[in-house]
Design a protein around this motif. Structure first.
Motif, PDB file in Angstrom:
ATOM      1  N   GLU A  31       2.052   2.291  -0.697  1.00 18.57           N
ATOM      2  CA  GLU A  31       1.403   2.421  -1.280  1.00 18.57           C
ATOM      3  C   GLU A  31      -0.495   2.022  -1.502  1.00 18.57           C
ATOM      4  OE1 GLU A  31       3.842  -0.493  -5.176  1.00 18.57           O
ATOM      5  OE2 GLU A  31       3.156  -1.539  -3.083  1.00 18.57           O
ATOM      6  N   ALA A  32      -0.702   1.581  -0.122  1.00 17.62           N
ATOM      7  CA  ALA A  32      -2.217   1.581   0.978  1.00 17.62           C
ATOM      8  C   ALA A  32      -2.512   2.926   0.345  1.00 17.62           C
ATOM      9  CB  ALA A  32      -1.780   0.862   1.550  1.00 17.62           C
ATOM     10  N   VAL A  33      -1.252   3.490   1.434  1.00 14.88           N
ATOM     11  CA  VAL A  33      -2.017   5.534   1.598  1.00 14.88           C
ATOM     12  C   VAL A  33      -1.977   6.048   1.068  1.00 14.88           C
ATOM     13  CG1 VAL A  33      -0.923   7.091   3.098  1.00 14.88           C
ATOM     14  CG2 VAL A  33      -0.842   4.955   3.862  1.00 14.88           C
ATOM     15  N   ALA A  34      -1.067   5.935  -0.174  1.00 16.95           N
ATOM     16  CA  ALA A  34      -1.345   6.862  -1.635  1.00 16.95           C
ATOM     17  C   ALA A  34      -2.964   6.020  -1.966  1.00 16.95           C
ATOM     18  CB  ALA A  34      -0.137   6.531  -2.686  1.00 16.95           C
ATOM     19  N   MET A  35      -3.096   4.952  -2.325  1.00 13.71           N
ATOM     20  CA  MET A  35      -4.432   4.585  -3.228  1.00 13.71           C
ATOM     21  C   MET A  35      -5.741   5.296  -2.162  1.00 13.71           C
ATOM     22  SD  MET A  35      -6.265   0.737  -4.078  1.00 13.71           S
ATOM     23  CE  MET A  35      -5.064   0.460  -5.550  1.00 13.71           C
ATOM     24  N   VAL A  36      -5.157   5.385  -0.971  1.00 14.07           N
ATOM     25  CA  VAL A  36      -6.515   5.849  -0.014  1.00 14.07           C
ATOM     26  C   VAL A  36      -6.728   7.056  -0.301  1.00 14.07           C
ATOM     27  CG1 VAL A  36      -7.396   6.704   2.018  1.00 14.07           C
ATOM     28  CG2 VAL A  36      -6.812   4.141   1.502  1.00 14.07           C
ATOM     29  N   ARG A  37      -5.409   8.079  -0.744  1.00 17.29           N
ATOM     30  CA  ARG A  37      -5.609   9.419  -0.607  1.00 17.29           C
ATOM     31  C   ARG A  37      -5.872   9.457  -2.786  1.00 17.29           C
ATOM     32  NH1 ARG A  37      -0.698  10.498   3.259  1.00 17.29           N
ATOM     33  NH2 ARG A  37      -1.957  10.330   4.933  1.00 17.29           N
ATOM     34  N   SER A 116      -7.676   8.881  10.911  1.00 19.42           N
ATOM     35  CA  SER A 116      -7.563   8.228  10.300  1.00 19.42           C
ATOM     36  C   SER A 116      -5.759   7.330  10.949  1.00 19.42           C
ATOM     37  CB  SER A 116      -6.069   8.645   9.066  1.00 19.42           C
ATOM     38  OG  SER A 116      -4.720   9.459   9.842  1.00 19.42           O
ATOM     39  N   GLY A 117      -5.900   5.805  10.131  1.00 16.28           N
ATOM     40  CA  GLY A 117      -4.887   4.848  11.027  1.00 16.28           C
ATOM     41  C   GLY A 117      -4.804   4.057  10.402  1.00 16.28           C
ATOM     42  N   TRP A 118      -3.977   3.015  11.547  1.00 19.25           N
ATOM     43  CA  TRP A 118      -3.815   1.353  10.888  1.00 19.25           C
ATOM     44  C   TRP A 118      -4.499   0.750  11.536  1.00 19.25           C
ATOM     45  CZ3 TRP A 118      -1.596   0.145   6.181  1.00 19.25           C
ATOM     46  CH2 TRP A 118      -1.047   0.740   5.857  1.00 19.25           C
ATOM     47  N   ILE A 119      -5.629  -0.468  11.596  1.00 24.68           N
ATOM     48  CA  ILE A 119      -5.649  -1.169  11.882  1.00 24.68           C
ATOM     49  C   ILE A 119      -5.695  -2.646  10.986  1.00 24.68           C
ATOM     50  CG2 ILE A 119      -7.919  -2.505  12.515  1.00 24.68           C
ATOM     51  CD1 ILE A 119      -8.370   0.829  11.637  1.00 24.68           C
ATOM     52  N   ASN A 120      -5.336  -3.705  13.021  1.00 24.76           N
ATOM     53  CA  ASN A 120      -4.635  -4.935  12.511  1.00 24.76           C
ATOM     54  C   ASN A 120      -5.746  -5.706  12.750  1.00 24.76           C
ATOM     55  OD1 ASN A 120      -2.035  -4.219  12.003  1.00 24.76           O
ATOM     56  ND2 ASN A 120      -1.715  -3.315  13.660  1.00 24.76           N
ATOM     57  N   TYR A 121      -5.861  -7.295  11.794  1.00 24.95           N
ATOM     58  CA  TYR A 121      -6.553  -8.321  11.965  1.00 24.95           C
ATOM     59  C   TYR A 121      -6.164  -9.576  10.499  1.00 24.95           C
ATOM     60  CZ  TYR A 121      -8.297  -5.521   7.959  1.00 24.95           C
ATOM     61  OH  TYR A 121      -8.806  -5.541   6.646  1.00 24.95           O
ATOM     62  N   GLN A 122      -7.693 -10.814  10.334  1.00 20.60           N
ATOM     63  CA  GLN A 122      -6.800 -11.512  10.116  1.00 20.60           C
ATOM     64  C   GLN A 122      -7.873 -11.358   9.033  1.00 20.60           C
ATOM     65  OE1 GLN A 122      -3.888 -13.760  10.453  1.00 20.60           O
ATOM     66  NE2 GLN A 122      -3.911 -12.606  11.603  1.00 20.60           N
ATOM     67  N   SER A 135      -3.024  -5.276   7.548  1.00 27.02           N
ATOM     68  CA  SER A 135      -3.129  -3.968   8.280  1.00 27.02           C
ATOM     69  C   SER A 135      -4.045  -3.421   7.099  1.00 27.02           C
ATOM     70  CB  SER A 135      -1.410  -3.370   8.886  1.00 27.02           C
ATOM     71  OG  SER A 135      -2.047  -3.251   9.508  1.00 27.02           O
ATOM     72  N   THR A 136      -4.652  -2.381   7.664  1.00 25.04           N
ATOM     73  CA  THR A 136      -5.467  -1.327   6.469  1.00 25.04           C
ATOM     74  C   THR A 136      -5.903   0.014   7.567  1.00 25.04           C
ATOM     75  OG1 THR A 136      -7.525  -3.144   5.905  1.00 25.04           O
ATOM     76  CG2 THR A 136      -8.105  -0.924   6.115  1.00 25.04           C
ATOM     77  N   TYR A 137      -5.475   0.531   6.177  1.00 22.43           N
ATOM     78  CA  TYR A 137      -4.894   2.030   6.246  1.00 22.43           C
ATOM     79  C   TYR A 137      -6.736   2.985   6.480  1.00 22.43           C
ATOM     80  CZ  TYR A 137      -3.982   6.910   5.970  1.00 22.43           C
ATOM     81  OH  TYR A 137      -3.796   8.188   6.362  1.00 22.43           O
ATOM     82  N   ILE A 138      -6.979   3.145   7.399  1.00 18.20           N
ATOM     83  CA  ILE A 138      -8.030   3.815   7.357  1.00 18.20           C
ATOM     84  C   ILE A 138      -8.265   5.997   7.724  1.00 18.20           C
ATOM     85  CG2 ILE A 138     -10.771   4.280   8.164  1.00 18.20           C
ATOM     86  CD1 ILE A 138     -10.314   1.572   6.797  1.00 18.20           C
ATOM     87  N   MET A 145     -16.102   6.349   5.703  1.00 16.30           N
ATOM     88  CA  MET A 145     -14.462   5.485   5.827  1.00 16.30           C
ATOM     89  C   MET A 145     -13.468   5.042   4.428  1.00 16.30           C
ATOM     90  SD  MET A 145     -15.117   3.558   9.519  1.00 16.30           S
ATOM     91  CE  MET A 145     -16.019   3.468   8.906  1.00 16.30           C
ATOM     92  N   ILE A 146     -12.446   5.750   4.224  1.00  8.70           N
ATOM     93  CA  ILE A 146     -11.457   5.154   2.687  1.00  8.70           C
ATOM     94  C   ILE A 146     -10.733   4.286   3.481  1.00  8.70           C
ATOM     95  CG2 ILE A 146     -10.674   5.590   0.514  1.00  8.70           C
ATOM     96  CD1 ILE A 146     -12.329   8.368   0.465  1.00  8.70           C
ATOM     97  N   GLY A 147     -10.452   3.216   2.958  1.00 10.87           N
ATOM     98  CA  GLY A 147      -9.290   2.366   3.158  1.00 10.87           C
ATOM     99  C   GLY A 147      -9.041   1.670   2.188  1.00 10.87           C
ATOM    100  N   CYS A 148      -8.172   1.186   2.094  1.00 13.87           N
ATOM    101  CA  CYS A 148      -7.118  -0.226   1.696  1.00 13.87           C
ATOM    102  C   CYS A 148      -5.680  -0.559   2.531  1.00 13.87           C
ATOM    103  CB  CYS A 148      -5.856   0.588   0.622  1.00 13.87           C
ATOM    104  SG  CYS A 148      -5.210  -0.068  -0.365  1.00 13.87           S
ATOM    105  N   GLY A 149      -5.818  -2.102   2.615  1.00 14.54           N
ATOM    106  CA  GLY A 149      -5.270  -2.958   3.013  1.00 14.54           C
ATOM    107  C   GLY A 149      -4.245  -3.681   2.752  1.00 14.54           C
ATOM    108  N   ILE A 150      -2.610  -4.167   3.003  1.00 12.62           N
ATOM    109  CA  ILE A 150      -1.941  -4.489   3.273  1.00 12.62           C
ATOM    110  C   ILE A 150      -2.169  -5.980   3.738  1.00 12.62           C
ATOM    111  CG2 ILE A 150      -0.190  -2.788   2.057  1.00 12.62           C
ATOM    112  CD1 ILE A 150       1.754  -3.116   4.852  1.00 12.62           C
ATOM    113  N   TYR A 151      -1.439  -7.075   2.901  1.00 14.30           N
ATOM    114  CA  TYR A 151      -1.349  -8.642   3.164  1.00 14.30           C
ATOM    115  C   TYR A 151      -0.149  -7.645   4.074  1.00 14.30           C
ATOM    116  CZ  TYR A 151      -6.126  -9.251   2.117  1.00 14.30           C
ATOM    117  OH  TYR A 151      -7.247  -8.942   1.441  1.00 14.30           O
TER     118      TYR A 151
END
Length: 152
Positions: A31-37, A116-122, A135-138, A145-151
């Motif tokens: 869903e995060a990837v779809a929202m970025v697109r 594009s890719g995923w970045i992990n953080y708090q 984790s945010t997909y950029i 850079m357009i991104g959306c993350g998942i908790y």
């Protein structure tokens, strides 16, 4: 014995449904990837001003449960943030998470090297208000850079 079995079955069913409801409250990686697109297509079709306004609208089409769009330029300036309007317009290149990760610097690195890719953080979850693993997909689009993350 039959009553005990029925009671246990009802309890297990209730617990299973509760887990499904909890999972439904969080966005998924797909869903995060779809929202970025979707956001990238909207930006291309409508231009920056209209797109950033839509991305920043807390009740708009780019906000779904704990999913929201963020946009940064390649220098680390926040241009849109669907969950925290106080970050818009700020240079966040030195922004660190609770573990010291330079979040936006990581976004830029992924955008420059992979596109594009995923970045992990708090990060604080706007739904729970707790700092959680995220984790945010950029995706890089031109100089953005357009991104959306998942908790997690």
């Amino acid at each position: 014995m039959a009553k005990l079995f029925k009671l246990m079955a009802l309890v297990l069913l209730a617990l299973g449904l509760h887990g499904s409801v909890m999972a439904a409250e969080r966005g998924t990686a797909d869903e995060a990837v779809a929202m970025v697109r979707k956001a990238a297509d909207y930006l291309k079709a409508n231009g920056r001003d209209k797109a950033f306004a839509a991305f920043n609208d807390p009740k708009g089409q780019f906000r779904d449960r704990d999913l929201y769009i963020i946009v940064y330029d390649m220098k680390g300036f926040n241009l849109a943030h669907g969950a925290n309007p106080k970050l818009i317009g700020k240079d966040l290149m030195q922004l660190r998470d609770a573990n010291g990760t330079l979040i936006i610097k990581e976004f830029v690195e992924v955008a420059k090297t992979k596109g594009s890719g995923w970045i992990n953080y708090q990060w604080p979850n706007p739904v729970t208000s707790a700092v959680e693993a995220k984790s945010t997909y950029i995706e890089k689009h031109d100089d953005l850079m357009i991104g959306c993350g998942i908790y997690k």
